[in-house]
Design a protein around this motif. Structure first.
Motif, short mmCIF file in Angstrom:
data_model
loop_
_atom_site.label_atom_id
_atom_site.label_comp_id
_atom_site.label_asym_id
_atom_site.label_seq_id
_atom_site.Cartn_x
_atom_site.Cartn_y
_atom_site.Cartn_z
N ALA A 276 7.14 7.01 5.82
CA ALA A 276 8.34 6.09 5.25
C ALA A 276 8.31 4.84 6.11
O ALA A 276 8.07 3.68 5.83
N ALA A 277 8.49 5.06 7.46
CA ALA A 277 8.48 4.41 8.56
C ALA A 277 7.19 3.34 8.81
O ALA A 277 7.13 2.11 8.91
N ALA A 278 5.96 4.17 8.55
CA ALA A 278 4.72 3.35 8.52
C ALA A 278 4.42 2.48 7.50
O ALA A 278 3.99 1.23 7.50
N GLU A 279 4.91 2.86 6.24
CA GLU A 279 4.89 2.15 4.90
C GLU A 279 5.89 0.73 5.11
O GLU A 279 5.33 -0.37 4.56
N ALA A 280 6.86 1.27 5.71
CA ALA A 280 7.95 -0.01 5.96
C ALA A 280 7.05 -1.02 6.75
O ALA A 280 7.30 -2.49 6.59
N GLN A 281 6.62 -0.68 8.08
CA GLN A 281 5.80 -1.44 8.71
C GLN A 281 4.83 -2.28 8.21
O GLN A 281 4.60 -3.57 8.22
N LEU A 282 4.18 -1.70 7.14
CA LEU A 282 3.01 -2.23 6.53
C LEU A 282 3.54 -3.30 5.63
O LEU A 282 2.94 -4.28 5.48
N ALA A 283 4.61 -3.11 4.97
CA ALA A 283 5.25 -4.18 3.94
C ALA A 283 5.75 -5.38 4.77
O ALA A 283 5.52 -6.12 4.44
N ALA A 284 6.35 -5.19 5.85
CA ALA A 284 6.59 -6.22 6.93
C ALA A 284 5.48 -7.18 7.21
O ALA A 284 5.37 -8.29 7.18
N ALA A 285 4.52 -6.11 7.69
CA ALA A 285 3.01 -7.18 8.07
C ALA A 285 2.35 -7.83 6.73
O ALA A 285 2.10 -9.10 6.85
N ILE A 286 2.82 -7.45 5.56
CA ILE A 286 2.07 -7.88 4.42
C ILE A 286 3.13 -9.41 4.30
O ILE A 286 2.63 -10.20 3.67
N ALA A 287 4.39 -9.22 4.19
CA ALA A 287 5.11 -10.31 3.97
C ALA A 287 5.04 -11.41 5.09
O ALA A 287 5.02 -12.55 4.75
N GLU A 288 4.95 -10.93 6.28
CA GLU A 288 4.28 -11.89 7.31
C GLU A 288 3.07 -12.66 6.97
O GLU A 288 3.05 -13.92 7.08
N ARG A 289 2.16 -12.00 6.53
CA ARG A 289 0.83 -12.59 6.14
C ARG A 289 1.03 -13.73 5.10
O ARG A 289 0.52 -14.51 5.12
N ASP A 290 1.59 -12.92 4.00
CA ASP A 290 2.13 -14.13 2.87
C ASP A 290 2.50 -15.30 3.34
O ASP A 290 2.43 -16.51 2.98
N ARG A 291 3.79 -15.48 4.21
CA ARG A 291 4.47 -16.38 4.73
C ARG A 291 3.39 -17.42 5.59
O ARG A 291 3.47 -18.63 5.33
#
Length: 266
Positions: free
Chosen positions: A176-191
């Motif tokens: 779950a922690a790894a998936e949360a890090q992935l979601a944060a990285a995707i959000a930053e990329r979209d920004r």
């Protein structure tokens, strides 16, 4: 002259006067007489600027130019934003690899290596136990043999626990922690992608460029006005109706519009 004739003459004169002042009690009004209003043509303007800060690279549009909706008016230097996007993409790839690693668990080679380590530590403990049994009657070597045996036993337990962890795989919390890090990285990329798209300034509507407030090479802040656009369509005319005439108009009525100095009727 009799009294009756005088009264009749007064009545006729009164009716005639009332008819004159009321234009035949309303029956003599011209049916096509229009209501003349005066007003102004509203000029709608919008100040255009970038949502991000940067250096203006190009401005192909000048004052007075007519532009269509979606036309490119200016563009910032995109290289810093392209570099930021490359870094964000790398972060997404690293986070995705970590998630895949957590979900897949240990590789067979890692488990086999841990199993071999357990075999080695078990053999070491057997040798240490034999040495301890042989030397425990000797007072001088008893402490040394016992400590060696205990160290070998501890190393065996550590190897067995490491093997158990590899066989069990990642914990649910770690995944779950790894998936949360992935979601944060995707959000930053979209920004960062949004910022890159915002380096291009486009016309929101068709219109005419009224003001050009900057030049290529200038460093501008987010929200600073670069152009002022006058929107041509639809044209709106604002006129004021006197209160007594409000009853003569209604939504949807056809009107004729003329402007000063122009004989054309719209």
């Amino acid at each position: 002259m009799s009294r009756r004739i005088i009264i009749l003459a007064v009545i006729i004169a009164g009716v005639a006067a009332a008819g004159y002042y009321t234009r035949g009690f309303g029956f003599l009004d011209k049916p096509n007489e229009g209501l003349v209003l005066y007003g102004n043509v509203d000029i709608r303007q919008v100040n255009l600027g970038f949502r991000v800060a940067g250096r203006i690279a190009e401005m192909p549009t000048d004052e007075g130019a007519s532009v269509e909706a979606g036309a490119t008016l200016a563009r910032l230097d995109q290289q810093p934003f392209i570099d930021a996007l490359a870094g964000a993409e790398a972060q997404v790839a690293a986070a995705q690899a970590e998630v895949d690693k957590r979900r897949s668990g240990s590789r067979p080679q890692e488990i086999a290596q841990a199993e071999a380590a357990v075999v080695v530590r078990r053999a070491d403990m057997v040798r240490a136990r034999g040495a301890y049994e042989r030397n425990k009657t000797l007072v001088a070597n008893k402490a040394v043999s016992q400590s060696t045996f205990e160290a070998a036993e501890a190393q065996l337990r550590a190897a067995e626990e490491a093997l158990a962890l590899l066989r069990a795989g990642s914990r649910v919390e770690d995944i779950a922690a790894a998936e949360a890090q992935l979601a944060a990285a995707i959000a930053e990329r979209d920004r960062v992608k949004t910022n890159l798209a915002d380096t291009t300034l486009q016309a929101p509507d068709a219109g005419t460029i009224l003001t050009r407030a900057a030049e290529p090479g200038a460093i501008v802040q987010s929200g600073a006005t670069i152009f002022t656009l006058t929107i041509n369509r639809p044209i709106r005319v604002r006129a004021y109706v006197a209160e007594p005439d409000l009853g003569r108009i209604a939504p949807g009525m056809t009107v004729l519009v003329t402007t000063d100095g122009n004989p054309k009727v719209y």
